[in-house]
Design a protein around this motif. Structure first.
Motif, PDB file in Angstrom:
ATOM      1  N   PHE A   1       0.516  -1.167   3.556  1.00 50.69           N
ATOM      2  CA  PHE A   1       0.888  -0.090   2.645  1.00 50.69           C
ATOM      3  C   PHE A   1       0.329  -0.392   1.262  1.00 50.69           C
ATOM      4  O   PHE A   1      -0.046  -1.517   0.964  1.00 50.69           O
ATOM      5  N   ASP A   2       0.281   0.614   0.413  1.00 50.27           N
ATOM      6  CA  ASP A   2      -0.073   0.425  -0.993  1.00 50.27           C
ATOM      7  C   ASP A   2       1.201   0.609  -1.799  1.00 50.27           C
ATOM      8  O   ASP A   2       1.591   1.728  -2.120  1.00 50.27           O
ATOM      9  N   ALA A   3       1.840  -0.489  -2.066  1.00 48.25           N
ATOM     10  CA  ALA A   3       3.126  -0.465  -2.758  1.00 48.25           C
ATOM     11  C   ALA A   3       2.970  -0.910  -4.199  1.00 48.25           C
ATOM     12  O   ALA A   3       2.222  -1.835  -4.499  1.00 48.25           O
TER      13      ALA A   3
ATOM     14  N   CYS B   1       9.466   2.379   6.980  1.00 49.15           N
ATOM     15  CA  CYS B   1       8.286   3.005   6.372  1.00 49.15           C
ATOM     16  C   CYS B   1       7.317   3.513   7.433  1.00 49.15           C
ATOM     17  O   CYS B   1       6.769   4.598   7.305  1.00 49.15           O
TER      18      CYS B   1
ATOM     19  N   LYS C   1      -4.165   4.528   0.900  1.00 44.04           N
ATOM     20  CA  LYS C   1      -3.242   4.300   2.001  1.00 44.04           C
ATOM     21  C   LYS C   1      -1.904   4.948   1.682  1.00 44.04           C
ATOM     22  O   LYS C   1      -1.731   5.577   0.649  1.00 44.04           O
ATOM     23  N   THR C   2      -0.948   4.753   2.572  1.00 45.89           N
ATOM     24  CA  THR C   2       0.396   5.251   2.340  1.00 45.89           C
ATOM     25  C   THR C   2       0.941   4.647   1.059  1.00 45.89           C
ATOM     26  O   THR C   2       1.007   3.433   0.906  1.00 45.89           O
ATOM     27  N   LYS C   3       1.319   5.516   0.127  1.00 53.19           N
ATOM     28  CA  LYS C   3       1.796   5.074  -1.182  1.00 53.19           C
ATOM     29  C   LYS C   3       3.304   4.873  -1.148  1.00 53.19           C
ATOM     30  O   LYS C   3       4.039   5.775  -0.764  1.00 53.19           O
ATOM     31  N   VAL C   4       3.720   3.689  -1.571  1.00 52.91           N
ATOM     32  CA  VAL C   4       5.143   3.366  -1.633  1.00 52.91           C
ATOM     33  C   VAL C   4       5.465   2.921  -3.052  1.00 52.91           C
ATOM     34  O   VAL C   4       4.817   2.023  -3.587  1.00 52.91           O
TER      35      VAL C   4
ATOM     36  N   MET D   1       6.044   7.525   8.333  1.00 52.86           N
ATOM     37  CA  MET D   1       4.665   7.976   8.424  1.00 52.86           C
ATOM     38  C   MET D   1       4.347   8.555   9.798  1.00 52.86           C
ATOM     39  O   MET D   1       3.433   9.349   9.947  1.00 52.86           O
TER      40      MET D   1
ATOM     41  N   LEU E   1       5.280  -5.078   1.686  1.00 57.99           N
ATOM     42  CA  LEU E   1       4.666  -3.824   2.124  1.00 57.99           C
ATOM     43  C   LEU E   1       3.147  -3.854   1.995  1.00 57.99           C
ATOM     44  O   LEU E   1       2.432  -3.386   2.886  1.00 57.99           O
ATOM     45  N   ASN E   2       2.633  -4.407   0.914  1.00 56.78           N
ATOM     46  CA  ASN E   2       1.181  -4.506   0.743  1.00 56.78           C
ATOM     47  C   ASN E   2       0.552  -5.362   1.840  1.00 56.78           C
ATOM     48  O   ASN E   2      -0.509  -5.017   2.362  1.00 56.78           O
TER      49      ASN E   2
END
Length: 162
Positions: free
Chosen positions: A61-63, A150, A36-39, A154, A56-57
């Motif tokens: 998101f993948d934080a 965020c 997923k979107t990496k943060v 994206m 965020l998770n």
């Protein structure tokens, strides 16, 4: 500024419940296998970094948290995140210097800087004079603003300029 001031409902009531710091290698491995979107969330106050990552998770998101600029740079050297959210005032490598490193290393990565301190403006002014531009999010930060920022990145709404 402590986590209670930023997220009074979401923060743990005590710093006693904090986990030990993971080694940089563990952060790199966890971060690089994400789809997923990496943060990458960077703050020397572990409770804040962990809380932002958790928000965020839970929002898709993948934080991954990093607790200082050196740990963040180790992660970034292995795999560029989509987004970096960093506190500005930290010991060692400050958030503005980290943001400049991210801009030079990972040109597609969007950088958000967090600060509740007046000293931040001097650091940002110096970065602007060098041609860098970063989004500043003021503390205390509402979780919905964090997520909107965020998501906007994206969707291509915001871009990092240099």
């Amino acid at each position: 500024m402590g986590c209670q001031a930023l997220f009074p409902v979401l923060c743990a009531s005590s710093r006693d419940n904090l986990k030990p710091l993971p080694p940089a290698e563990e952060l790199i491995e966890k971060f690089s296998r994400k789809q997923k979107t990496k943060v990458l969330v960077v703050d020397d106050e572990r409770l804040i970094a962990d809380t932002l990552s958790e928000i965020l998770n839970h929002s898709g998101f993948d934080a991954v948290p990093a607790y200082n600029g050196n740990a963040a740079m180790a992660v970034i050297e292995q795999d560029c995140p989509d987004i970096v959210i960093s506190d500005v005032i930290m010991p060692g490598i400050n958030g503005v210097d980290l943001a400049k490193y991210v801009s030079d290393t990972c040109s597609a990565t969007r950088v958000f800087l967090l600060s509740g301190q007046a000293a931040t403006s001097d650091l940002l002014d110096r970065a602007r004079k060098l041609g860098y531009s970063f989004e500043l999010l003021a503390k205390p930060l509402r979780p919905e603003l964090l997520i909107e920022s965020c998501v906007g990145k994206m969707a291509g709404v915001m871009t990092l300029t240099r």
